[in-house]
Structures are given as structure tokens and as C-alpha cells.
Design a protein around this motif. Sequence first.
Motif, PDB file in Angstrom:
ATOM      1  N   ALA A  90       0.844  -1.194   0.000  1.00 54.52           N
ATOM      2  CA  ALA A  90       0.000   0.000   0.000  1.00 54.52           C
ATOM      3  C   ALA A  90       0.885   1.253   0.000  1.00 54.52           C
ATOM      4  O   ALA A  90       2.010   1.233   0.499  1.00 54.52           O
ATOM      5  N   PRO A  91       0.407   2.360  -0.552  1.00 52.42           N
ATOM      6  CA  PRO A  91       1.253   3.553  -0.670  1.00 52.42           C
ATOM      7  C   PRO A  91       1.487   4.245   0.662  1.00 52.42           C
ATOM      8  O   PRO A  91       0.649   4.220   1.559  1.00 52.42           O
ATOM      9  N   ASP A  92       2.636   4.906   0.749  1.00 54.16           N
ATOM     10  CA  ASP A  92       2.988   5.707   1.924  1.00 54.16           C
ATOM     11  C   ASP A  92       2.895   7.199   1.636  1.00 54.16           C
ATOM     12  O   ASP A  92       2.771   8.005   2.561  1.00 54.16           O
ATOM     13  N   VAL A  93       2.972   7.567   0.373  1.00 58.09           N
ATOM     14  CA  VAL A  93       2.787   8.943  -0.082  1.00 58.09           C
ATOM     15  C   VAL A  93       1.926   8.873  -1.335  1.00 58.09           C
ATOM     16  O   VAL A  93       2.157   8.019  -2.198  1.00 58.09           O
ATOM     17  N   ILE A  94       0.933   9.763  -1.438  1.00 60.14           N
ATOM     18  CA  ILE A  94       0.034   9.743  -2.587  1.00 60.14           C
ATOM     19  C   ILE A  94      -0.129  11.157  -3.127  1.00 60.14           C
ATOM     20  O   ILE A  94      -0.376  12.101  -2.363  1.00 60.14           O
ATOM     21  N   GLU A  95       0.009  11.301  -4.439  1.00 60.81           N
ATOM     22  CA  GLU A  95      -0.362  12.552  -5.100  1.00 60.81           C
ATOM     23  C   GLU A  95      -1.863  12.530  -5.363  1.00 60.81           C
ATOM     24  O   GLU A  95      -2.375  11.567  -5.940  1.00 60.81           O
ATOM     25  N   VAL A  96      -2.567  13.585  -4.956  1.00 62.46           N
ATOM     26  CA  VAL A  96      -4.004  13.676  -5.194  1.00 62.46           C
ATOM     27  C   VAL A  96      -4.324  15.060  -5.752  1.00 62.46           C
ATOM     28  O   VAL A  96      -3.612  16.032  -5.486  1.00 62.46           O
ATOM     29  N   GLY A  97      -5.380  15.139  -6.530  1.00 59.40           N
ATOM     30  CA  GLY A  97      -5.824  16.433  -7.023  1.00 59.40           C
ATOM     31  C   GLY A  97      -6.189  17.343  -5.863  1.00 59.40           C
ATOM     32  O   GLY A  97      -6.780  16.890  -4.863  1.00 59.40           O
ATOM     33  N   ASN A  98      -5.835  18.626  -5.961  1.00 57.98           N
ATOM     34  CA  ASN A  98      -6.050  19.521  -4.815  1.00 57.98           C
ATOM     35  C   ASN A  98      -7.507  19.573  -4.370  1.00 57.98           C
ATOM     36  O   ASN A  98      -7.799  19.624  -3.178  1.00 57.98           O
ATOM     37  N   THR A  99      -8.451  19.538  -5.307  1.00 61.81           N
ATOM     38  CA  THR A  99      -9.857  19.619  -4.911  1.00 61.81           C
ATOM     39  C   THR A  99     -10.394  18.297  -4.377  1.00 61.81           C
ATOM     40  O   THR A  99     -11.506  18.251  -3.859  1.00 61.81           O
ATOM     41  N   GLN A 100      -9.609  17.208  -4.499  1.00 65.61           N
ATOM     42  CA  GLN A 100     -10.049  15.909  -3.989  1.00 65.61           C
ATOM     43  C   GLN A 100      -9.696  15.714  -2.513  1.00 65.61           C
ATOM     44  O   GLN A 100     -10.258  14.826  -1.858  1.00 65.61           O
ATOM     45  N   VAL A 101      -8.776  16.516  -1.995  1.00 66.80           N
ATOM     46  CA  VAL A 101      -8.285  16.275  -0.642  1.00 66.80           C
ATOM     47  C   VAL A 101      -9.405  16.250   0.402  1.00 66.80           C
ATOM     48  O   VAL A 101      -9.394  15.401   1.301  1.00 66.80           O
ATOM     49  N   PRO A 102     -10.405  17.155   0.339  1.00 70.47           N
ATOM     50  CA  PRO A 102     -11.456  17.098   1.365  1.00 70.47           C
ATOM     51  C   PRO A 102     -12.155  15.754   1.464  1.00 70.47           C
ATOM     52  O   PRO A 102     -12.573  15.351   2.557  1.00 70.47           O
ATOM     53  N   GLN A 103     -12.283  15.028   0.330  1.00 72.13           N
ATOM     54  CA  GLN A 103     -12.913  13.707   0.378  1.00 72.13           C
ATOM     55  C   GLN A 103     -12.110  12.751   1.254  1.00 72.13           C
ATOM     56  O   GLN A 103     -12.673  11.964   2.013  1.00 72.13           O
ATOM     57  N   TYR A 104     -10.788  12.820   1.114  1.00 72.64           N
ATOM     58  CA  TYR A 104      -9.945  11.888   1.849  1.00 72.64           C
ATOM     59  C   TYR A 104      -9.782  12.307   3.304  1.00 72.64           C
ATOM     60  O   TYR A 104      -9.634  11.452   4.180  1.00 72.64           O
ATOM     61  N   ILE A 105      -9.830  13.596   3.561  1.00 72.66           N
ATOM     62  CA  ILE A 105      -9.800  14.063   4.951  1.00 72.66           C
ATOM     63  C   ILE A 105     -11.029  13.546   5.696  1.00 72.66           C
ATOM     64  O   ILE A 105     -10.934  13.080   6.838  1.00 72.66           O
ATOM     65  N   GLU A 106     -12.183  13.621   5.049  1.00 78.89           N
ATOM     66  CA  GLU A 106     -13.439  13.219   5.693  1.00 78.89           C
ATOM     67  C   GLU A 106     -13.396  11.768   6.154  1.00 78.89           C
ATOM     68  O   GLU A 106     -13.936  11.414   7.206  1.00 78.89           O
ATOM     69  N   ALA A 139      -5.839  21.963  10.991  1.00 80.37           N
ATOM     70  CA  ALA A 139      -4.934  20.874  10.628  1.00 80.37           C
ATOM     71  C   ALA A 139      -4.645  20.884   9.132  1.00 80.37           C
ATOM     72  O   ALA A 139      -5.522  21.179   8.316  1.00 80.37           O
ATOM     73  N   GLN A 140      -3.392  20.545   8.778  1.00 81.85           N
ATOM     74  CA  GLN A 140      -2.965  20.494   7.379  1.00 81.85           C
ATOM     75  C   GLN A 140      -2.691  19.043   7.009  1.00 81.85           C
ATOM     76  O   GLN A 140      -1.794  18.410   7.550  1.00 81.85           O
ATOM     77  N   TYR A 141      -3.464  18.536   6.055  1.00 83.77           N
ATOM     78  CA  TYR A 141      -3.320  17.156   5.613  1.00 83.77           C
ATOM     79  C   TYR A 141      -2.709  17.066   4.214  1.00 83.77           C
ATOM     80  O   TYR A 141      -1.994  16.121   3.906  1.00 83.77           O
ATOM     81  N   GLY A 142      -3.045  18.010   3.351  1.00 81.83           N
ATOM     82  CA  GLY A 142      -2.529  18.013   1.995  1.00 81.83           C
ATOM     83  C   GLY A 142      -1.427  19.047   1.851  1.00 81.83           C
ATOM     84  O   GLY A 142      -1.613  20.214   2.217  1.00 81.83           O
ATOM     85  N   ILE A 143      -0.274  18.636   1.335  1.00 82.71           N
ATOM     86  CA  ILE A 143       0.865  19.532   1.177  1.00 82.71           C
ATOM     87  C   ILE A 143       0.955  19.944  -0.292  1.00 82.71           C
ATOM     88  O   ILE A 143       1.074  19.086  -1.182  1.00 82.71           O
ATOM     89  N   PRO A 144       0.893  21.236  -0.596  1.00 86.09           N
ATOM     90  CA  PRO A 144       0.927  21.690  -1.993  1.00 86.09           C
ATOM     91  C   PRO A 144       2.156  21.178  -2.738  1.00 86.09           C
ATOM     92  O   PRO A 144       3.278  21.216  -2.205  1.00 86.09           O
ATOM     93  N   LEU A 310       0.256  16.524  -1.937  1.00 82.83           N
ATOM     94  CA  LEU A 310       0.816  15.254  -1.487  1.00 82.83           C
ATOM     95  C   LEU A 310       0.236  14.934  -0.116  1.00 82.83           C
ATOM     96  O   LEU A 310       0.186  15.797   0.762  1.00 82.83           O
ATOM     97  N   VAL A 311      -0.213  13.696   0.063  1.00 85.92           N
ATOM     98  CA  VAL A 311      -0.778  13.267   1.347  1.00 85.92           C
ATOM     99  C   VAL A 311      -0.069  12.006   1.808  1.00 85.92           C
ATOM    100  O   VAL A 311       0.515  11.264   1.007  1.00 85.92           O
ATOM    101  N   VAL A 312      -0.143  11.765   3.107  1.00 88.42           N
ATOM    102  CA  VAL A 312       0.441  10.562   3.714  1.00 88.42           C
ATOM    103  C   VAL A 312      -0.668   9.793   4.415  1.00 88.42           C
ATOM    104  O   VAL A 312      -1.339  10.341   5.302  1.00 88.42           O
ATOM    105  N   PRO A 313      -0.896   8.539   4.045  1.00 90.30           N
ATOM    106  CA  PRO A 313      -1.906   7.736   4.741  1.00 90.30           C
ATOM    107  C   PRO A 313      -1.553   7.555   6.214  1.00 90.30           C
ATOM    108  O   PRO A 313      -0.384   7.363   6.563  1.00 90.30           O
TER     109      PRO A 313
END
Length: 422
Positions: A90-106, A139-144, A310-313
Motif C-alpha cells: 500500500a502507498p505511503d505517499v500519494i499525489e491527489v488532485g487539490n480539490t479531492q483532498v477534502p474527500q480523503y480528509i473526511e 490541521a494540514q493534511y494536503g501539502i501543496p 501530497l498526502v500521507v496515509p
Amino acid sequence: MRRRRLLALSCALTASLVTGCGLVPGETGQERSTVVVWLMKDSASEEFLDRFTEEFERTHSGLDLDIRIQEWTGIGEKVHAALESDAADAPDVIEVGNTQVPQYIEGGGLLDLTLESMRDWGMRDWLPGLAEPGQQLSAQYGIPWYAANRVVVYRKDLFERAGITAPPRTRDEWLEITGKLNSGGDQGIYLAGQDWYTLAGFIWDEGGDLAEESGGSWRGSLDTPAALRGMDFYRRLQALGSGPVDADEEHPPQAGVFAEGRVAQIVAVPGLARAIVQRNPGLEGKLGFFPVPGKSPDRPGAVFTGGSDLVVPKNTDVRDGAVAVVEALAGAEWNTELARTMNYVPNKTTLAAKVADEEGVAAMAAGAAQGRATPATPDWANVEADNPIKEYMTKVLTGADPAGEARRASRRITEALTAPAG
């Protein structure tokens, strides 16, 4: 917890097996960790990733990188599954679209990176259109990581023919110049009637938004005075060309319209210029770029900022290694290198000068400083699935009452944002 520990020298403990591994008595094993990184197709060149991997592994002893390229199609479901996975790969770092981050935070599956980003990563200089979707409360979950946004692509020869010596710096100047360009069969601007991303920028310039949050609930806000002013400016600008009022910028693709007709301006990402010149080689060297003008000359207009975070699971078992990867990719050295390699906007306003020698990227960077993203609610995808903003725009452009249509569209946005799951 997932286990992904690799022993570089780990054949056995007996003397005979150690000899078989090519070890001599007294040598000891060194534990290594692999960081699995998911990046999206075409976000970075293979050559860039090879250089990054070599340098990262050289400067981070004990860490190996396993970069895996993902397709955008279906990535949402794949990321959600990864955030719940205990699999070894499973990934340890994931690139995600900036507008998608709220879905993963939730979903609660992301690591809170606030301490790292506040202390070492210069978060005060991040582009707001990348940083804001990655935040929830404090809190900051997504790093530009990188950004791209719309600018005005224009025909330098048509500007010269109309006696225009410099691009406009304010919205009022833009209207005036565009009117002058409408002469001799030239079209001042091609702006499709349903280009809602461009409309969003005008609304933000006026102090409005597409939707607003209050007390934990979201509602559509196209009916606010500020949003209505933004729509009125869009109407005035769109009327200076012959773009279809009932279609967006992809129907027909505006690159083709620009290439084949005598169109002076379009609002698009600079990369579209390549497609335009491919279709009409006669435009080679005739295209220029400037930021979408704002209300005053000292500040470009607001634009929708696309790009990636960039996000980290939370379930990673190589937390320190994953954080180190994010720090390196988002840091000034490699972020600038990525922007130069791929013609992106760097993730910080303070890095804009690093891309100033490329006209299109420089125009993007100027606009990105005022950039925004769609409302930071995980339910925004419900709005785009059956987008009421497009219908609203067409209604206004064909003469309907703006206030009444804005109220109807706002109600539909609110319904989409409050619809029960499933």
C-alpha cells in the motif's frame, strides 16, 4: 501495521549460510525501509523521477523509493481503498488532485502534517488554491506540490493591428481593449457561455463564492450581491465575442476555434498554445500570455487553481520516510526543478521568480498568487456531476433575470451538498 522492512544482508544466522551470501565473518545486516509513492501519470517526467530517486536515496541512507505511476481514471476509489489497506505494498505517499483532498480528509485516513508544515515547510507562502483544500480546521493534511491555472492567451499580431501596445491590467481595460479588437472581421475574445471556472474567478474577485459554509452546513451562494456582480462582468465580457452561450469551452474545443479563426483572446492554460500551433503552424511566435486582469492594476484577477497535493496515509508504517519524501518533493529545490521541467507553477509565491523566464508560466504564477479552489467540502463532486452553474450561466446570457436564476441555482447547489450519502 504493514511491514515492509528489508534486510539488505539477511541470508541467515549460521556461519555456513552467511558464507553463501558472500559475507565475511563479523559483517552485520543493515535494515532498510521502502517508501511506496503513488504519483499520477504525466505529473512528472521519467527523467525527473529518476534524478529525484537517485538523489533522495543517496541523501537518505536506509530508505528506498518505489514510485508507482497511477491513472487519473478511477483514482478516487483506488485512493479510498489504499487509505484503508494494511497490504504490504500500500502507498505511503500519494499525489491527489487539490480539490479531492477534502474527500480523503473526511474519511479519517490521512496523517496530520501540521507540525512539519508549520515548522519547516514555509506554509505561509503556499499558494492558497493548493493549501486551502488540504486544510480542515487548523490541521494540514494536503501539502501543496504544483499548480496550473488559466491565463489569457492572445494573438500578438491582432493586438498590434488594433493599435494595442500592452495587455490590459484591469478588468475595465480588458473590456475596452476587447471591444477594440472586434473589428475587421476579428473576434475580440472567444468565451464559451458555460466556462464556469472562469466565472468563479470573477465571483471571487468580487468577494463572493460558489458556496459558503456556516455552522457546519454548506449552501449555494450564487445569489449573493458579490456573486451576481461577478456574473454581470462575465456577461459583459462574453458578449464581446461569439462563443456559444449553451456550451462550455470543450464543446467545441476552444483550441480549435482559436487556431482556425481570427480570434484575439481565449482564457485557458498556457499549455493549450502547443495544441493551437500544431493545428495552425502559422501562429508560431504570434501567441502571448497575460494574467487574467483584476479590478485594480496592482493585483491580477482571481483564478481557479488546479494542481496536486501530497498526502500521507495514516496507516503507513514508514512515517518518517514518507514525511521525508514529501519534504523533498515539496521543498524549494525539487519543486522549482519540477516547475521548470513540466511548465508548472511552483507551490510557493516566493518561488514565482524562478519561472519568470517563461512567459506563459510567469503569467500563471502571477494569477496563482490570487488563486482559489472549489469549495472545500467533500460533497462538491455532487455539484459538478449535474452542474447547475452551467445552466444558470446560459439562462442569464440568454436574457433571464440574473437574481431569480441565481436563487434557483443556489438551491440546487445546496441540495447537492446536503444530499444523504448513497
